[in-house]
Design a protein around this motif. Structure first.
Motif, mmCIF file in Angstrom:
data_model
loop_
_atom_site.group_PDB
_atom_site.id
_atom_site.type_symbol
_atom_site.label_atom_id
_atom_site.label_comp_id
_atom_site.label_asym_id
_atom_site.label_seq_id
_atom_site.Cartn_x
_atom_site.Cartn_y
_atom_site.Cartn_z
ATOM 1 N N HIS A 131 0.843 -1.185 0.000
ATOM 2 C CA HIS A 131 0.000 0.000 0.000
ATOM 3 C C HIS A 131 0.885 1.243 0.000
ATOM 4 O O HIS A 131 1.778 1.364 0.850
ATOM 5 N N PHE A 132 0.630 2.105 -0.965
ATOM 6 C CA PHE A 132 1.275 3.419 -1.004
ATOM 7 C C PHE A 132 0.294 4.494 -0.525
ATOM 8 O O PHE A 132 -0.895 4.457 -0.865
ATOM 9 N N VAL A 133 0.811 5.444 0.215
ATOM 10 C CA VAL A 133 0.103 6.696 0.429
ATOM 11 C C VAL A 133 0.949 7.761 -0.257
ATOM 12 O O VAL A 133 2.084 8.035 0.159
ATOM 13 N N LYS A 134 0.391 8.294 -1.293
ATOM 14 C CA LYS A 134 1.158 9.157 -2.200
ATOM 15 C C LYS A 134 2.409 8.394 -2.644
ATOM 16 O O LYS A 134 2.300 7.284 -3.139
ATOM 17 N N GLU A 135 3.591 8.936 -2.441
ATOM 18 C CA GLU A 135 4.774 8.221 -2.934
ATOM 19 C C GLU A 135 5.411 7.313 -1.877
ATOM 20 O O GLU A 135 6.388 6.618 -2.165
ATOM 21 N N SER A 136 4.863 7.300 -0.681
ATOM 22 C CA SER A 136 5.464 6.544 0.420
ATOM 23 C C SER A 136 4.801 5.182 0.605
ATOM 24 O O SER A 136 3.588 5.062 0.521
ATOM 25 N N ARG A 169 6.398 4.269 -6.658
ATOM 26 C CA ARG A 169 5.301 5.147 -7.055
ATOM 27 C C ARG A 169 5.889 6.542 -7.232
ATOM 28 O O ARG A 169 6.028 7.310 -6.288
ATOM 29 N N THR A 170 6.215 6.824 -8.461
ATOM 30 C CA THR A 170 6.909 8.054 -8.792
ATOM 31 C C THR A 170 5.996 9.263 -8.644
ATOM 32 O O THR A 170 4.942 9.325 -9.277
ATOM 33 N N GLY A 171 6.422 10.204 -7.798
ATOM 34 C CA GLY A 171 5.671 11.441 -7.642
ATOM 35 C C GLY A 171 4.264 11.262 -7.141
ATOM 36 O O GLY A 171 3.423 12.157 -7.275
ATOM 37 N N GLY A 172 3.994 10.110 -6.570
ATOM 38 C CA GLY A 172 2.655 9.879 -6.048
ATOM 39 C C GLY A 172 1.598 9.688 -7.108
ATOM 40 O O GLY A 172 0.399 9.796 -6.814
ATOM 41 N N THR A 173 2.020 9.386 -8.332
ATOM 42 C CA THR A 173 1.037 9.174 -9.405
ATOM 43 C C THR A 173 0.971 7.700 -9.748
ATOM 44 O O THR A 173 0.469 6.914 -8.942
#
Lengths: 116, 119
Positions: free
Chosen positions: B48-53, B69-73
């Motif tokens: 699970h990512f939250v934004k880029e983290s 997850r580059t740049g949260g996209t």
């Protein structure tokens, strides 16, 4: 650990007949419960969910599910099946109350076949 | 509004090769999840990512799997080197941001999945 059991791998139902798909869960507290459907070539679509309150929940496409705490069950029902309901159905539980973040735990799925 | 998209839809590779799966979440969704279904088994959470983290990567099978997850996209999931047991359908899902609770549960929207076959 949370777990979900869907005892029926395949079910065949005649079009127009009623349907019940079974789901049992294991979780230490009141879980969040879900039913998803996957049609061929499609992603999983949420049919309905239960968080609290009324134990009979209505979903999309004419589906409903009943939460029974005493039986740890969340069975999915439909009064009259249509040929377009043929798909794979997944029951899921989420223990989000522990972390604040979602983490779905799925059953193995039940494939529904609809006969003419 | 476009849903969650995944690329490729199918991938067939030889054992030992590298494969990269891509997921484009619904625009504006901070949460991005990866799940996997091995044939005949349940759909299992990977991470699970939250934004880029990375919020939770407890489901990643081993260090042959790398998610970014580059740049949260968009997100990619790389398997290197692939093994036979990596075969399955990889699903991506996204949901709106914020902590989840009874009054704020954010539905996860799933993509159609990538079917990976390792020969």
């Amino acid at each position: 650990a949370q777990s979900v059991t869907q005892p029926d791998i395949h079910i065949t139902v005649s079009e127009g007949a009623s349907l019940e798909l079974r789901c049992n869960y294991s979780y230490g507290a009141t879980p969040y419960l879900f039913w998803y459907v996957q049609s061929p070539g499609q992603g999983l679509q949420l049919l309905l969910k239960y968080f609290s309150g009324d134990t009979l929940v209505q979903g999309i496409k004419g589906f409903e599910a009943e939460f029974k705490r005493s039986q740890s069950s969340f069975n999915l029902r439909k009064p009259s099946v249509h040929w377009s309901d043929a798909a794979e159905y997944f029951c899921a539980v989420d223990g989000v109350m522990n972390t604040g973040f979602q983490k779905l735990v799925f059953g193995t799925g039940t494939r529904l076949l609809v006969s003419p | 509004e476009a849903g969650v998209t995944q690329f490729p839809s199918h991938s067939v590779i030889e054992k030992g090769q590298t494969v990269t799966l891509r997921c484009d979440p619904i625009s504006g969704h901070d949460n991005l999840y990866w799940y996997r279904r091995v044939m005949g088994k349940e759909i299992k959470f990977l991470l699970h990512f939250v934004k880029e983290s990375k919020q939770d990567e407890s489901g990643m099978p081993n260090n042959r799997f790398l998610a970014e997850r580059t740049g949260g996209t968009y997100s990619t999931l790389k398997v290197q080197p692939a093994e036979l047991e990596d075969s399955g359908v990889y699903f991506c899902a996204s949901s709106q941001g914020g902590l989840a609770g009874p009054s704020s549960y954010n539905e996860q929207f799933f993509g159609p999945g990538t079917r990976l076959t390792v020969l």
